[in-house]
Design an enzyme around this catalytic site. Structure first.
Site, short mmCIF file in Angstrom:
data_model
loop_
_atom_site.label_atom_id
_atom_site.label_comp_id
_atom_site.label_asym_id
_atom_site.label_seq_id
_atom_site.Cartn_x
_atom_site.Cartn_y
_atom_site.Cartn_z
N ASP A 3 0.87 -1.17 0.00
CA ASP A 3 0.00 0.00 0.00
C ASP A 3 0.91 1.23 0.00
OD1 ASP A 3 -2.14 1.69 0.01
OD2 ASP A 3 -3.17 0.75 1.68
C1 BGC Z 1 -5.03 3.21 0.32
C2 BGC Z 1 -5.25 2.17 -0.76
C3 BGC Z 1 -5.15 2.80 -2.11
C4 BGC Z 1 -3.81 3.50 -2.22
C5 BGC Z 1 -3.55 4.10 -3.59
C6 BGC Z 1 -3.82 4.06 0.08
O1 BGC Z 1 -3.77 5.14 0.93
O2 BGC Z 1 -4.94 2.55 1.56
O3 BGC Z 1 -6.50 1.56 -0.58
O4 BGC Z 1 -5.32 1.84 -3.11
O5 BGC Z 1 -3.74 4.51 -1.25
O6 BGC Z 1 -4.28 5.23 -3.81
#
Ligand code: BGC
Length: 766
Positions: A289
């Site tokens: 993530d």
């Molecule tokens: C979130 C994810 C997301 C990623 C990319 C993160 O802050 O937890 O769910 O896919 O950002 O935008």
């Protein structure tokens, strides 16, 4: 010019392209294993590490890090993919950089959080799950894929399948609720919708199941907080939807931010290698993530080099944003902390995904400028979205059949969420275009038609606290705060109400009160809106509460005082139409809750499939019993249970039968029930089957969903609904984490929600 031709030729040769071109952009290439092995053998270590690097384009960012100077890095082969870049023109340009400027001309993969639709936006996932309709859910993902792929995107960070039983956690809005069985079916439907069993089409995109694992169970419901849970609970309750996505062939997995058993998921080898790959047979790649590797420093796992090596050795292949892999793995290889074989294995998986997407054959496969003009936010997609949205709404209360509303007289539409265009799409709707969502007010006006007079007043702001409102309306989701005083706003609303026959009060949460980093400790409607609602109720006019939310709220007060409550989540760009369709009865509501509505925050976490404990209550009236498992100040049961949702008609369950009272492990049983539409409208009902395993080698939940069917019944119509039970429905993970069914007695319940009380029993024999 001559140099360019030579370069292109060289690039093709390096990539193993045959010289015969299929179309303008497309070339025929070798079979996957051979192609990827050949390409890998030509790559320098720097180029390999480049493939593992996933910067954000900076169009929208979350978290802390930002990658700078991306185009230079792309030309140097230091980028494997890019995310959050919107528009096919931009993507084409960036792809061009990669395939024309970098030495090996490896195309980039383009990701985005396409969570509940693209420009045509569907209900937030929690709302979508309340349709209990797998075809509609799959269709929504398919439309999302068609639109996103037409705009250059070939990878979505969806589905999010994190089970959550604690609505304090704001991201409960992004998942499918509390139940592993339902969650697994939805995970599969979403993966199939995005990937369409065939990534070679230019309308399907790679899915990414997230957030692996257990992200939905942070302590105290606070986002990113510690998770601590037994293995039995992980395997029985939280892992199934991720596994279902893997079984459906999901191409990628995103690691979660939280720790699992004391080790952050991003660096957890047991999770990423032993469970995901060895046990479940996952064949795709794992992405972190946003800055997940860097965050392991704060988790206390060492410096960036240590964290990056930990993630790589755990089985993580792609580094989102943080550049830990790019900047430290070389050193770790020199120091023998990471092997080159492991790096090769990681790069291979990324290249294979690109191969499967057809990007080596045609890097511009998703960059058809014409498609972007014709395939996005089409009237057909919007029609489908409107239908799907209407199915997601849950009727919680309808005293004296106040709903459906008549298409006559005067309606007062009141509330800060009534005319809130920017809020309709809900959280994580990054591709939704400003100005395209239908507000409740406009939906009501259009659906009601000319014979109805529709009046409007805002009545209150979201909250008295302006700072809170700013935090709750980020990312352009403004509610256009009104500078007038509380008294002025209410007075205006009451004036409108005095000229009306019925009040539709649009209250609840703003879009960004749920979603990432939007945990709440108080789940009630905010005071400014409560004050408005009380003023409306005092007029004595009938009030319909249209409740917007991204999570189950605590609405005991409203349930006591308001005659009709329609829970509408955030239903997407067509929300206003869909809600009006239901309010006026053009669509009979059929949504059923997929997360329990608590009576109070103190009950959290709350879920229907709880254990019995050694001291369950002996009364069902909710009376306090000393030295039993209950509260001195609150009942145990929720306000609205899992699976609950009303219709404008009523359904009667009768004549439940089971084909035998014994079944052996190779056998099957049939359970049937007659469902009759006893009311005055045609309607849909989700018939639910729950099973209780009465005695186990480990304690078992009081009941678990094991089947459901959504049926449509005309007025007066009766249907026999049949379910089949096999040993698979009785299996669970025991304390040795073996997936077994244990002989013994089982109860089966059938009905329209998790309190279903029509019961039959059987014995599983050896
Ligand atoms: C979130 C994810 C997301 C990623 C990319 C993160 O802050 O937890 O769910 O896919 O950002 O935008």
């Amino acid at each position: 010019m001559k140099n360019k031709v030579v370069l292109l030729f060289l690039g093709c040769a390096l990539l193993g392209y045959s010289q015969k071109k299929e179309s303008k952009n497309s070339v025929k290439i070798k079979p996957k294993a051979e192609f990827v092995a050949e390409l890998l053998s030509k790559m320098t270590l720097d180029e390999k590490l480049g493939q593992l690097n996933l910067p954000s384009s900076g169009d929208f960012t979350t978290g802390l890090a930002k990658s700078s100077d991306i185009s230079k890095k792309i030309s140097e082969g230091k980028v494997g993919g890019l995310f959050n870049i919107k528009s096919v023109e931009k993507i084409r340009e960036v792809q061009k950089l990669a395939v024309e400027n970098s030495r090996l001309k490896i195309p980039l993969i383009f990701g985005m959080d396409v969570i509940h639709g693209y420009e045509t936006t569907f209900p937030i996932p929690l709302g979508l799950s309340c349709t209990w309709d797998m075809n509609l859910i799959e269709r929504s993902a398919q439309i999302a894929a068609q639109e996103a792929s037409a705009d250059g995107i070939n990878w979505t960070f969806s589905p999010m399948v994190d089970i959550s039983r604690d609505p304090r956690w704001g991201r409960i809005s992004e998942g499918s609720g509390e139940d592993p069985y339902l969650g697994s079916q939805i995970a599969k439907a979403m993966v199939n919708g995005y990937q369409q069993h065939d990534l070679s089409k230019n309308t399907s995109i790679l899915a990414c199941v997230k957030h692996f694992a257990l992200y939905g169970a942070p302590e105290a419901g606070r986002d990113y907080n510690t998770v601590d849970m037994s293995h039995i609970r992980m395997f029985n309750d939280y892992f199934p939807p991720y596994k279902a996505a893997v079984d459906a062939g999901v191409g990628s997995v995103m690691a979660s931010f939280n720790e699992v058993d004391g080790i952050p998921a991003t660096g957890n080898k047991w999770l990423m290698t032993d469970v995901l790959r060895k046990q479940w047979g996952f064949k795709g790649f794992v992405v972190t993530d946003f800055t997940g590797i860097n965050e392991m420093i704060d988790h206390g796992m060492g410096d960036l080099q240590a964290a990056s090596a930990l993630a790589m050795n755990a089985g993580v292949e792609m580094d989102m944003v943080g550049e830990g892999f790019l900047t430290t793995l070389k050193k770790s290889i020199d120091e023998k902390k990471v092997t080159i074989e492991r790096i090769d294995a990681a790069v291979r998986l990324i290249l294979e995904a690109k191969y499967d997407l057809g990007l080596f054959e045609d890097p511009y496969k998703y960059c058809d400028i014409k498609r972007a003009k014709t395939d996005i936010f089409t009237s057909n997609n919007r029609i489908e979205a409107r239908k799907i949205a209407a199915q997601s709404l849950v009727l919680l209360k309808n005293q004296n059949q106040l709903l459906p509303l008549k298409k006559s007289g005067t309606i007062a539409v009141i509330g800060p969420l009534a005319d809130a265009e920017e809020n309709m799409s809900g959280t994580w709707s990054v591709a939704t275009k400003k100005g395209t969502s239908v507000t409740l007010l406009n939906g009501i006006k259009e659906v009601a038609g000319k014979s109805v007079k529709v009046l409007y007043a805002k009545g209150s702001n979201l909250d008295y606290d302006a700072t809170f409102e700013t935090n709750a309306t980020m990312f352009g989701k403004t509610l256009h705060r009104d500078a007038r005083s509380k008294e002025e706003l209410i007075a205006e609303a009451l004036k409108v109400v005095s000229q009306s026959d019925v009040i539709v009060a649009a209250l609840g949460e703003s879009a960004e009160m749920s979603g990432e980093s939007s945990s709440r400790t108080n789940l009630e409607i905010l005071q400014a809106q409560k004050d408005l609602l009380n003023a409306l109720l005092k007029t004595g006019k009938p009030v319909v509460l249209v409740l917007f939310d991204g999570r189950p709220l605590v609405i005991q007060d409203e349930n006591n005082t308001v005659p009709a409550i329609l829970n509408v989540w955030f239903a997407g760009t067509e929300a206003g139409y869909a809600i009006a369709d239901v309010l006026f009865g053009d669509v009979n509501p059929s949504g059923k809750l997929t997360a329990t509505f608590p009576r109070s925050v103190g009950q959290l976490p709350i879920y229907y499939a709880h254990k019995n404990t050694g001291r369950p209550l002996s009364n069902t009236e909710g009376k306090f019993e000393k030295f039993r498992s209950n509260y001195i100040d609150e009942r145990n049961e929720p306000l609205f249970p899992f699976g609950f949702g009303l219709s404008y008609t009523s359904f009667d369950y009768s004549n439940i039968k089971i084909s035998s009272d014994k079944m052996n492990v190779n056998g099957k049983l049939k359970v049937t029930v007659e469902v009759t539409n006893t009311g005055n409208f045609e309607g849909k009902e989700t018939v639910q089957l729950y099973i209780r395993d009465l005695v186990g080698s480990v304690t078992r939940p009081v009941r678990e969903l094991k089947g459901f069917q959504k049926i449509n019944l005309k007025k007066g119509e009766k249907q026999t609904v049949t379910f089949e039970i096999t040993v698979e429905d009785l299996k669970f993970y025991n304390s040795d984490l073996q997936f077994v069914a244990e002989p013994g007695q089982f109860d089966v319940f059938l009905g329209g929600n998790s309190n279903a009380d029509k019961k039959v029993s059987f014995e599983l024999t050896k």
